[in-house]
Design a protein around this motif. Sequence first.
Motif, PDB file in Angstrom:
ATOM      1  N   VAL A  96       0.835  -1.201   0.000  1.00 31.89           N
ATOM      2  CA  VAL A  96       0.000   0.000   0.000  1.00 31.89           C
ATOM      3  C   VAL A  96       0.872   1.255   0.000  1.00 31.89           C
ATOM      4  O   VAL A  96       0.890   2.018  -0.964  1.00 31.89           O
ATOM      5  CB  VAL A  96      -0.969   0.020   1.214  1.00 31.89           C
ATOM      6  CG1 VAL A  96      -1.805   1.306   1.211  1.00 31.89           C
ATOM      7  CG2 VAL A  96      -1.885  -1.204   1.190  1.00 31.89           C
ATOM      8  N   ALA A  97       1.622   1.476   1.077  1.00 33.53           N
ATOM      9  CA  ALA A  97       2.384   2.719   1.224  1.00 33.53           C
ATOM     10  C   ALA A  97       3.408   2.909   0.114  1.00 33.53           C
ATOM     11  O   ALA A  97       3.673   4.044  -0.307  1.00 33.53           O
ATOM     12  CB  ALA A  97       3.067   2.750   2.593  1.00 33.53           C
ATOM     13  N   ALA A  98       3.985   1.806  -0.377  1.00 33.62           N
ATOM     14  CA  ALA A  98       5.017   1.915  -1.417  1.00 33.62           C
ATOM     15  C   ALA A  98       4.491   2.560  -2.691  1.00 33.62           C
ATOM     16  O   ALA A  98       5.280   3.095  -3.487  1.00 33.62           O
ATOM     17  CB  ALA A  98       5.572   0.523  -1.732  1.00 33.62           C
ATOM     18  N   TYR A  99       3.170   2.561  -2.895  1.00 37.43           N
ATOM     19  CA  TYR A  99       2.575   3.136  -4.104  1.00 37.43           C
ATOM     20  C   TYR A  99       2.230   4.614  -3.942  1.00 37.43           C
ATOM     21  O   TYR A  99       1.691   5.234  -4.850  1.00 37.43           O
ATOM     22  CB  TYR A  99       1.335   2.334  -4.505  1.00 37.43           C
ATOM     23  CG  TYR A  99       1.685   0.935  -4.947  1.00 37.43           C
ATOM     24  CD1 TYR A  99       1.890   0.637  -6.292  1.00 37.43           C
ATOM     25  CD2 TYR A  99       1.854  -0.080  -4.018  1.00 37.43           C
ATOM     26  CE1 TYR A  99       2.250  -0.641  -6.696  1.00 37.43           C
ATOM     27  CE2 TYR A  99       2.205  -1.368  -4.413  1.00 37.43           C
ATOM     28  CZ  TYR A  99       2.408  -1.638  -5.749  1.00 37.43           C
ATOM     29  OH  TYR A  99       2.775  -2.906  -6.142  1.00 37.43           O
ATOM     30  N   LYS A 100       2.534   5.161  -2.755  1.00 36.44           N
ATOM     31  CA  LYS A 100       2.292   6.579  -2.459  1.00 36.44           C
ATOM     32  C   LYS A 100       0.860   6.995  -2.827  1.00 36.44           C
ATOM     33  O   LYS A 100       0.633   7.908  -3.621  1.00 36.44           O
ATOM     34  CB  LYS A 100       3.305   7.459  -3.181  1.00 36.44           C
ATOM     35  CG  LYS A 100       4.744   7.230  -2.723  1.00 36.44           C
ATOM     36  CD  LYS A 100       5.719   8.122  -3.461  1.00 36.44           C
ATOM     37  CE  LYS A 100       7.116   8.032  -2.865  1.00 36.44           C
ATOM     38  NZ  LYS A 100       7.662   6.676  -2.788  1.00 36.44           N
ATOM     39  N   PRO A 101      -0.129   6.344  -2.226  1.00 32.26           N
ATOM     40  CA  PRO A 101      -1.525   6.613  -2.612  1.00 32.26           C
ATOM     41  C   PRO A 101      -2.033   7.961  -2.126  1.00 32.26           C
ATOM     42  O   PRO A 101      -1.592   8.464  -1.079  1.00 32.26           O
ATOM     43  CB  PRO A 101      -2.290   5.473  -1.942  1.00 32.26           C
ATOM     44  CG  PRO A 101      -1.467   5.133  -0.736  1.00 32.26           C
ATOM     45  CD  PRO A 101      -0.040   5.313  -1.171  1.00 32.26           C
ATOM     46  N   LYS A 102      -2.959   8.497  -2.879  1.00 30.71           N
ATOM     47  CA  LYS A 102      -3.717   9.658  -2.403  1.00 30.71           C
ATOM     48  C   LYS A 102      -4.951   9.190  -1.651  1.00 30.71           C
ATOM     49  O   LYS A 102      -5.365   9.802  -0.667  1.00 30.71           O
ATOM     50  CB  LYS A 102      -4.123  10.550  -3.581  1.00 30.71           C
ATOM     51  CG  LYS A 102      -4.835  11.835  -3.147  1.00 30.71           C
ATOM     52  CD  LYS A 102      -4.997  12.799  -4.303  1.00 30.71           C
ATOM     53  CE  LYS A 102      -5.585  14.122  -3.835  1.00 30.71           C
ATOM     54  NZ  LYS A 102      -5.668  15.101  -4.950  1.00 30.71           N
ATOM     55  N   TYR A 103      -5.550   8.100  -2.127  1.00 29.12           N
ATOM     56  CA  TYR A 103      -6.722   7.503  -1.478  1.00 29.12           C
ATOM     57  C   TYR A 103      -6.504   5.996  -1.345  1.00 29.12           C
ATOM     58  O   TYR A 103      -5.927   5.360  -2.238  1.00 29.12           O
ATOM     59  CB  TYR A 103      -7.993   7.767  -2.283  1.00 29.12           C
ATOM     60  CG  TYR A 103      -8.342   9.221  -2.435  1.00 29.12           C
ATOM     61  CD1 TYR A 103      -8.902   9.932  -1.371  1.00 29.12           C
ATOM     62  CD2 TYR A 103      -8.099   9.906  -3.627  1.00 29.12           C
ATOM     63  CE1 TYR A 103      -9.224  11.284  -1.498  1.00 29.12           C
ATOM     64  CE2 TYR A 103      -8.412  11.242  -3.763  1.00 29.12           C
ATOM     65  CZ  TYR A 103      -8.967  11.932  -2.695  1.00 29.12           C
ATOM     66  OH  TYR A 103      -9.279  13.262  -2.825  1.00 29.12           O
TER      67      TYR A 103
END
Length: 453
Positions: A96-103
């Motif tokens: 999750v965090a590795a993809y630098k999500p906005k949502y």
Amino acid sequence: MKAWTLALSLSLAGIGIASAEEPAVYVPRAPLAKLDLHEGDTIVFLGDSITHQCLYTQYVEDYFYTRFPKMRLRLHNAGVGGSRAWDALLRFDQDVAAYKPKYVTVLLGMNDGKYAEYLDDVFTSYSTEMNRLLEKIDACGATAVLMTPTMFDARAKRMQPPGGFMGPKAVTFYNATLAYYGAWLRDTASERGLGFVDMWGPLNQTTLHERQKDPAFTLIKDSVHPDAPGHVIMAAAMIEDLNLPRIVSEMKFTLQEEKWTSTAESAEITGLEGTADGLSFTSLENALPWVLPEAAHPGVRLTDLGQKFSRQTLTVSGLPAGTYTVSIDGAEVARATGEELQAGLPLHDLAKAPQYQQAAKVAELNKQRNEGPVRTLRNEWVNFQAVKFLQGQVEKNPADEAEKQRLADAETKMPGMDERVKAAEAAAKAIEDEIFKSNQPQPHRFEIRPAEH
């Protein structure tokens, strides 16, 4: 520091009060009203096996690909079969965090409730882990969108052969347990100022409505995992509850005093020509209709998907009474009366229209993407989750040789995982590159003429 604690600190500092005995000042936060999306933003779909099915996520991706063809979003499925909130925490940093999500949309709870009647200790564990998960989402700079667990179909379970791991109490009460979990998620989203999507309500309401006609109707044949039509209902719930745009285009033409005029929303009209009994024009729309694969079509009908979430309307006023042909790029796509044209012709329902066919090609490419490299990627994380689970079991029971052997067997699948994940992501991106070559709206020449009998 959270907004409400910062506000409280500033308030107390401003009036010179620091006593711990003073009651905290409650500052309410507004829940997320809609997604604010821009080029390059990432949305992660975090969940369990229902997300791992790669269906509701696929259909929402189809929506984004066709509604925002000029905006390249990064859409990452982070569903793993069997996941609970605890499992999602274990893979959060890499998945999750590795993809630098906005949502980050979160669909968890089906497994957390343990397929039982409501139990305080089970819910306490779930809510604790969910709050930890929300803190991690916040810490990585993203906004969570909490989604209620989906429906447990007790009637579908009763129609299955006896047996399985669920007792009679689970069959009787588990859907109500999930409703309780969903209510807590709604309140949590409201308190924290997060997004919220109700999945449980639309699935249950549609099932209830359809069973008035067919008592054996179900959207969830195995009682837990929705079939493709059920996933359409879930995707529609996301578009509705997150207040995403519902209109593809609206084109209106009016004949007054022997002159045709036009207005349009999300489309550019050029080359308008006409007579008293017909007209022609070129339209370049900003988007394509939301078209889904064939297996999803029963869900499209159940949700009235086109009319509610993909309106593409052609309205023509002032024509004499009669029947007219509607042609696009020289090919007839529909026949309609003057009254029907004045009421508005739903182009989104016309399978012969080139815009519909173009959107169907996008959906087919995305189906290949999800059934191929995306599914491969998610299966890698199944192995990861199994290893983490078995490591915990061995720590609890270090003398259990059978558990040790299962762990050793699971660990043999881990070497090379990073390389396989990267390969699957590259393959998924290659198909997405093809999608963005196929989803760009094109100008089309419309002609509306009296039908020859």
